[in-house]
Design an enzyme around this catalytic site. Structure first.
Site, short mmCIF file in Angstrom:
data_model
loop_
_atom_site.label_atom_id
_atom_site.label_comp_id
_atom_site.label_asym_id
_atom_site.label_seq_id
_atom_site.Cartn_x
_atom_site.Cartn_y
_atom_site.Cartn_z
N HIS A 1 1.31 4.76 1.99
CA HIS A 1 0.98 5.60 3.15
C HIS A 1 1.30 7.03 2.74
O HIS A 1 2.43 7.35 2.36
CB HIS A 1 1.84 5.17 4.35
N HIS B 1 0.84 -1.19 0.00
CA HIS B 1 0.00 0.00 0.00
C HIS B 1 0.88 1.25 0.00
O HIS B 1 2.09 1.17 0.21
CB HIS B 1 -0.94 0.03 1.21
#
Length: 221
Positions: A106, A104
């Site tokens: 951030h 992912h």
């Protein structure tokens, strides 16, 4: 959008951060014009453990107004400190390094108050969208079909154990701090962007010459 504000690991300096789930190797670009203040791309370690936070690959870009944007968990970084970047310019490719329970990005906007990479976040909005909450699908056409991705990256052991970019035996190119190498498929994207930019530049150079050859009355000059 797999994690929002003031929840999970988004506390204290990361209160106003967002997590966006995405496959390893997704291009990550700068949110605004700025200067790269910090960049790290030499880590190949990541796990679902707070102790792994120190191993994250990251980019921090300074902007006007005393703010900066932070991008975490890269598998490969293609900028270096001091580089001037434009809005939409490639910074690197998403990954799973550091404290990461699944691939992912951030992302947060922060106040430029310290020399470290984790300055305190500030409330911010995504242009044209606002402030998404967890479980919200944010339009990202380049990511393809992501309907099968987990709601929470933290609850996805399979992605959390996905391999990182393989170690590279060759030294990084100028401006490329990616000891882990560019992920599979990412290099072809970079080469395609480079070819497109070259073709656009060539067309711009040829256009004035073509206009100069026509005086508007069928003659030449």
């Amino acid at each position: 959008m797999s994690q929002g504000h003031d929840t999970g690991s988004h506390l204290q300096n990361d209160t106003y951060a967002w997590d966006f789930r995405m496959p390893v190797g997704t291009p990550v670009v700068s949110a605004e014009d700025g200067v790269v203040r910090l960049a790290r791309g030499d880590s190949t370690q990541g796990a679902c453990d707070p102790k792994m936070a120190q191993y994250a690959n990251y980019v921090v870009v300074s902007h006007s107004g005393g703010v900066e944007t932070q991008y975490l968990h890269f598998s490969a970084v293609v900028v270096k400190p001091g580089d001037k970047v434009r809005k939409g310019q490639l910074l690197g490719y998403s990954g799973n390094t550091g404290w990461s329970c699944g691939p992912h990005l951030h992302f947060k906007v922060a106040r430029s108050v310290g020399a470290g990479w984790n300055n305190p976040s500030v409330p911010a909005l995504i242009a044209g969208y606002g402030d998404p909450v967890r479980d919200t699908l944010i339009a990202a056409p380049a990511c393809g079909n992501n309907q099968d991705m987990p709601v929470m990256a933290a609850n996805d052991p399979a992605r959390g154990n996905a391999p990182l970019a393989p170690a590279s035996a060759t030294p990084p190119r100028e401006g490329e701090q990616a000891a882990g190498g560019i992920p599979t498929g990412a290099r072809s994207i970079l080469e395609k962007v480079s070819r497109t930019a070259s073709e656009s530049a060539r067309k711009r150079e040829e256009a004035p010459a073509e206009r100069a050859s026509d005086d508007g009355a069928g003659g030449s000059r």
